[in-house]
Design a protein around this motif. Structure first.
Motif, mmCIF file in Angstrom:
data_model
loop_
_atom_site.group_PDB
_atom_site.id
_atom_site.type_symbol
_atom_site.label_atom_id
_atom_site.label_comp_id
_atom_site.label_asym_id
_atom_site.label_seq_id
_atom_site.Cartn_x
_atom_site.Cartn_y
_atom_site.Cartn_z
ATOM 1 N N UNK A 20 45.452 50.882 40.499
ATOM 2 C CA UNK A 20 45.040 49.942 39.451
ATOM 3 C C UNK A 20 43.530 49.788 39.363
ATOM 4 N N UNK A 21 42.837 50.049 40.480
ATOM 5 C CA UNK A 21 41.426 49.665 40.617
ATOM 6 C C UNK A 21 40.482 50.668 39.961
ATOM 7 N N UNK A 22 40.693 50.912 38.703
ATOM 8 C CA UNK A 22 39.846 51.851 37.956
ATOM 9 C C UNK A 22 39.747 51.332 36.518
ATOM 10 N N UNK A 23 38.541 51.228 35.977
ATOM 11 C CA UNK A 23 38.396 50.649 34.631
ATOM 12 C C UNK A 23 39.208 51.377 33.566
ATOM 13 N N UNK A 26 42.917 50.549 33.996
ATOM 14 C CA UNK A 26 43.224 49.180 33.560
ATOM 15 C C UNK A 26 43.259 49.096 32.037
ATOM 16 N N UNK A 27 42.322 49.780 31.382
ATOM 17 C CA UNK A 27 42.317 49.754 29.919
ATOM 18 C C UNK A 27 43.560 50.444 29.363
ATOM 19 N N UNK A 29 46.466 50.836 30.839
ATOM 20 C CA UNK A 29 47.636 50.004 31.125
ATOM 21 C C UNK A 29 47.708 48.837 30.142
ATOM 22 N N UNK A 30 46.563 48.239 29.843
ATOM 23 C CA UNK A 30 46.576 47.105 28.907
ATOM 24 C C UNK A 30 46.902 47.575 27.487
ATOM 25 N N UNK A 31 46.499 48.799 27.138
ATOM 26 C CA UNK A 31 46.861 49.350 25.817
ATOM 27 C C UNK A 31 48.363 49.583 25.713
ATOM 28 N N UNK A 34 50.253 46.220 25.559
ATOM 29 C CA UNK A 34 50.138 45.456 24.310
ATOM 30 C C UNK A 34 50.643 46.237 23.104
ATOM 31 N N UNK A 38 56.083 47.851 24.424
ATOM 32 C CA UNK A 38 55.316 48.216 25.627
ATOM 33 C C UNK A 38 55.400 49.712 25.912
ATOM 34 N N UNK A 82 55.581 50.738 29.860
ATOM 35 C CA UNK A 82 55.245 49.850 30.969
ATOM 36 C C UNK A 82 56.475 49.538 31.810
ATOM 37 N N UNK A 84 57.161 46.571 33.794
ATOM 38 C CA UNK A 84 56.569 45.262 34.120
ATOM 39 C C UNK A 84 56.912 44.787 35.519
ATOM 40 N N UNK A 87 54.170 45.439 38.010
ATOM 41 C CA UNK A 87 53.070 44.483 37.936
ATOM 42 C C UNK A 87 53.474 43.155 38.560
ATOM 43 N N UNK A 91 51.681 40.950 41.463
ATOM 44 C CA UNK A 91 51.274 39.569 41.157
ATOM 45 C C UNK A 91 51.941 38.580 42.113
ATOM 46 N N UNK B 1 48.382 40.465 30.168
ATOM 47 C CA UNK B 1 47.948 41.742 29.623
ATOM 48 C C UNK B 1 48.602 41.964 28.266
ATOM 49 N N UNK B 2 48.498 40.949 27.401
ATOM 50 C CA UNK B 2 49.147 41.034 26.096
ATOM 51 C C UNK B 2 48.221 41.621 25.031
ATOM 52 N N UNK B 5 42.178 45.257 27.061
ATOM 53 C CA UNK B 5 40.980 44.644 27.627
ATOM 54 C C UNK B 5 39.757 45.520 27.344
ATOM 55 N N UNK B 10 37.253 45.316 32.202
ATOM 56 C CA UNK B 10 37.949 46.304 33.025
ATOM 57 C C UNK B 10 37.117 46.690 34.249
ATOM 58 N N UNK B 14 38.304 46.009 38.006
ATOM 59 C CA UNK B 14 38.480 47.175 38.880
ATOM 60 C C UNK B 14 37.724 46.974 40.192
ATOM 61 N N UNK B 17 39.710 44.519 42.281
ATOM 62 C CA UNK B 17 40.910 45.145 42.848
ATOM 63 C C UNK B 17 40.558 46.120 43.961
ATOM 64 N N UNK B 91 46.224 37.750 39.566
ATOM 65 C CA UNK B 91 47.669 37.694 39.303
ATOM 66 C C UNK B 91 47.934 37.391 37.826
ATOM 67 N N UNK B 94 47.783 40.369 35.683
ATOM 68 C CA UNK B 94 48.891 41.308 35.867
ATOM 69 C C UNK B 94 50.202 40.805 35.273
ATOM 70 N N UNK B 96 52.703 40.041 32.523
ATOM 71 C CA UNK B 96 52.910 40.515 31.146
ATOM 72 C C UNK B 96 54.092 39.788 30.501
#
Lengths: 96, 96
Positions: A20-23, A26-27, A29-31, A34, A38, A82, A84, A87, A91, B1-2, B5, B10, B14, B17, B91, B94, B96
């Motif tokens: 998860x720890x990569x910009x 994360x972007x 995953x959020x795309x 949303x 999903x 996704x 969920x 995640x 969390x 994460x709706x 981002x 991000x 990151x 995390x 948390x 994360x 969703x």
């Protein structure tokens, strides 16, 4: 996190968090999170993150292997959905 | 994460995390979180994780810089207290 965690659990969770720890991840995953249902086609994720298709595919592979996405092929393209519950698992650990 | 981002968010997330994504740091954080008042002396954390004092202090510094712990010195020893709001912040993202 109401009790100390064991080494094996810590190692598994650290590997999951590292995915998860990569910009860019994360972007991505959020795309996906949303998008409608999903789920998103890799073809629709390239432009928003501004990276090449091989790079996007690499990041999606890391997220899939860590359990955050599931992959299905339909026609020419791969679709990512996704998961969920993955995640939620992370969390829940972080909730004190 | 709706919703998707942004790059700056991000990058910040990151980095946060990444501070968590280490087995020793997860174990240390869980030890502090499960201590009375969610606070522990570094002297009580060395034996449970089985690492040297300099290594433990390094990991605690990373967690403190990422906002997960606050540090106070009392006498010879440093004490670390959980900042649960930092965990909640991650948390919440994360969820969703």
């Amino acid at each position: 996190m109401t009790e100390p965690i064991e080494q094996a659990h810590a190692e598994h969770l650290a590997a999951t968090l590292k995915a998860l720890a990569d910009p860019a991840r994360l972007r991505l995953l959020s795309l996906v999170a949303s998008s409608a249902d999903q789920e998103a086609c890799v073809c629709d994720l390239i432009e928003p993150v501004g990276l090449s298709q091989p790079t996007v595919s690499h990041h999606l592979k890391v997220l899939t292997e860590a359990g955050f996405l599931s992959r299905s092929k339909r026609g020419t393209w791969a679709y990512y959905r996704l998961r969920p519950e993955a995640l939620t698992g992370v969390a829940d650990f972080l909730t004190v």
